[in-house]
Design a protein around this motif. Structure first.
Motif, PDB file in Angstrom:
ATOM      1  N   LEU A 242     -47.722 -12.733  -1.114  1.00 26.62           N
ATOM      2  CA  LEU A 242     -46.700 -14.056  -1.405  1.00 26.62           C
ATOM      3  C   LEU A 242     -45.892 -13.535  -2.853  1.00 26.62           C
ATOM      4  CD1 LEU A 242     -49.193 -16.944  -0.958  1.00 26.62           C
ATOM      5  CD2 LEU A 242     -47.360 -16.199   0.412  1.00 26.62           C
ATOM      6  N   GLY A 243     -46.483 -12.862  -3.551  1.00 30.06           N
ATOM      7  CA  GLY A 243     -45.765 -12.297  -4.955  1.00 30.06           C
ATOM      8  C   GLY A 243     -44.551 -11.401  -4.709  1.00 30.06           C
ATOM      9  N   GLU A 246     -41.773 -13.622  -2.983  1.00 27.72           N
ATOM     10  CA  GLU A 246     -41.066 -14.487  -4.170  1.00 27.72           C
ATOM     11  C   GLU A 246     -40.372 -13.377  -4.908  1.00 27.72           C
ATOM     12  OE1 GLU A 246     -44.369 -16.210  -5.967  1.00 27.72           O
ATOM     13  OE2 GLU A 246     -44.915 -17.709  -4.427  1.00 27.72           O
ATOM     14  N   HIS A 247     -40.883 -12.150  -5.225  1.00 20.91           N
ATOM     15  CA  HIS A 247     -40.388 -11.220  -5.907  1.00 20.91           C
ATOM     16  C   HIS A 247     -38.862 -10.634  -5.342  1.00 20.91           C
ATOM     17  CE1 HIS A 247     -39.517  -8.423  -9.343  1.00 20.91           C
ATOM     18  NE2 HIS A 247     -39.743  -7.537  -8.510  1.00 20.91           N
ATOM     19  N   THR A 249     -37.410 -12.383  -3.176  1.00 16.07           N
ATOM     20  CA  THR A 249     -36.281 -13.570  -3.054  1.00 16.07           C
ATOM     21  C   THR A 249     -35.791 -13.594  -4.629  1.00 16.07           C
ATOM     22  OG1 THR A 249     -37.556 -14.734  -1.650  1.00 16.07           O
ATOM     23  CG2 THR A 249     -36.018 -15.998  -2.791  1.00 16.07           C
ATOM     24  N   SER A 250     -36.225 -13.358  -5.519  1.00 17.84           N
ATOM     25  CA  SER A 250     -36.045 -13.534  -6.877  1.00 17.84           C
ATOM     26  C   SER A 250     -34.661 -12.437  -7.361  1.00 17.84           C
ATOM     27  CB  SER A 250     -36.996 -13.433  -7.959  1.00 17.84           C
ATOM     28  OG  SER A 250     -37.355 -12.081  -8.043  1.00 17.84           O
ATOM     29  N   HIS A 257     -39.252 -14.545   6.572  1.00 20.85           N
ATOM     30  CA  HIS A 257     -40.497 -14.687   6.948  1.00 20.85           C
ATOM     31  C   HIS A 257     -40.591 -15.654   8.021  1.00 20.85           C
ATOM     32  CE1 HIS A 257     -44.403 -16.390   6.631  1.00 20.85           C
ATOM     33  NE2 HIS A 257     -44.115 -17.491   6.127  1.00 20.85           N
TER      34      HIS A 257
END
Length: 397
Positions: A242-243, A246-247, A249-250, A257
């Motif tokens: 998940l990290g 998210e990273h 995406t940032s 996904h």
């Protein structure tokens, strides 16, 4: 779970640990025992101090190896992981060439060469070849990957998309060895290729985002005309998937996904879809599993599909869902010869472009980075430039 089931589960767990421990012990015994037998024992007839020192060294290193592995990859100690990974690479090469050396020794025996000359010649050959391969393999692993150019004809690709440039990177495996400069060099090469789409098919890192921030940061500077897309690999599920989603995406990447996006040019369109790694379902993360139907939900079935899926083994789902081209990594091309024979037991393809149905093709990258041992032997890394082509019209008479 009932009391009886709990009582039964404990012996099963103990039995599983015993089996696992036995397997590890046998593997370590073989990996270190065969080189010891070739280099120290065999028919070398070394003086007693040499024999004792060599045997003690092998015993010490063999005993320390599982401890380093456990502390490094289980306890997240980068220093221990570096030592364990280098040691694994060295002993793998020594093991491989010791086996070959033993075969060469049989040939020398048939030719009438007696011990200790025969065994010492084998020992010298194993040491020299291993040293050369390890130095070369380290240089290959640490260098910025070469560009591999591949043209892929997709019969359903519209003429407006002919010549679309897709750059594939995969298996960067940012890890215990700090490769921030290497990562920057990879991004510089990607940008020099003027890509329309850049794809990363997973195994970004070994470690949590916070541990690998400096190495992954250059990915934010990747340039692409239409899309930067990413899917999870199996190693994300050891390192906080998940990290990493998210990273990425940032950093401006689209994490596919189990979803898709549309790329259009000159009136024609291409579906770019992605699915989670096939191990995702066992991670316990809600919603994480390879789901081709969800990835293609709402997509126009008449359009060609480019699919990102980490493992070549996922090609079965791609064929079932009429995918035109799947991009994968995972195999590393074997990374260290002859490990590719073991990879082929698990995967349908080692590397390169392959066809799996009338419609579906698969491109498998050898990987951009490396996992574990910092060596690449007869399996060079790659940054892949795939140029998508429409079929050449058949001339009419």
């Amino acid at each position: 779970m009932s009391v009886d089931e709990t009582v039964e589960a404990k012996p099963r767990r103990r039995g599983s640990r015993a089996v696992f421990g036995t397997v590890i012990a046998v593997v370590v015994l073989l990996l270190f025992g065969v080189p010891w037998a070739t280099l120290v024992w065999s028919g070398n007839a070394w003086p007693a101090p040499v024999f004792i020192a060599g045997t003690a060294l092998f015993l010490l290193v063999a005993a320390g190896f599982p401890v380093l592995m456990l502390r490094g990859h289980g306890g997240h100690s980068d220093a221990a992981a570096r030592a364990a990974d280098v040691l694994l690479g060295v002993v793998w090469v020594l093991f491989t060439w010791s086996v070959i050396g033993q075969a060469a020794g049989l040939l020398l025996a048939l030719a009438g060469v007696a011990d200790p000359m025969r065994s010492r010649a084998v020992t010298a050959g194993v040491l020299v070849i291993s040293a050369v391969l390890l130095v070369w393999g380290y240089a290959e692993a640490m260098r910025v990957s070469r560009v591999r150019n591949v043209e892929v004809t997709l019969p359903r690709l519209g003429p407006g998309l002919d010549g679309l440039r897709v750059v594939l990177i995969t298996d960067t495996h940012y890890g215990p060895i700090d490769r921030s400069r290497w990562s920057r060099g990879v991004v510089d090469v990607i940008n020099s290729l003027d890509p329309d789409i850049v794809a990363h098919t997973g195994d970004i890192a070994d470690g949590q985002v916070a541990q690998r921030l400096s190495q992954s940061a250059p990915l934010g500077d990747v340039r692409a005309k239409y899309a930067r897309v990413y899917v999870t690999g199996n190693h994300e599920y050891f390192s906080g998937a998940l990290g990493w989603v998210e990273h990425m995406t940032s950093l401006g990447w689209d994490a596919l996904h189990n979803r898709h996006l549309l790329v259009s040019r000159n009136g024609d369109s291409l579906i770019v879809a992605g699915v989670d790694d096939r191990t995702a379902a066992g991670s316990g993360l809600p919603g994480h599993h390879a789901d081709h139907a969800a990835a293609l939900a709402g997509a126009d079935p008449s359009l060609p599909v480019l699919l990102l899926a980490h493992q070549p083994q996922q090609i079965t789902g791609a064929v079932d869902h009429g995918i035109d081209l799947q991009l994968s990594g995972h195999t590393h091309g074997g990374q260290m010869w002859p490990f590719h024979y073991l990879v082929r037991i698990d995967q349908p393809v080692l590397q390169g472009l392959s066809r799996h149905s009338d419609r579906t093709q698969l491109y498998t990258s050898r990987g951009t980075g490396f996992w574990g041992p910092p060596f690449r032997i007869f399996a060079p890394s790659e940054i892949t430039l795939l140029t998508l082509r429409t079929p050449t019209p058949t001339p009419t008479s």
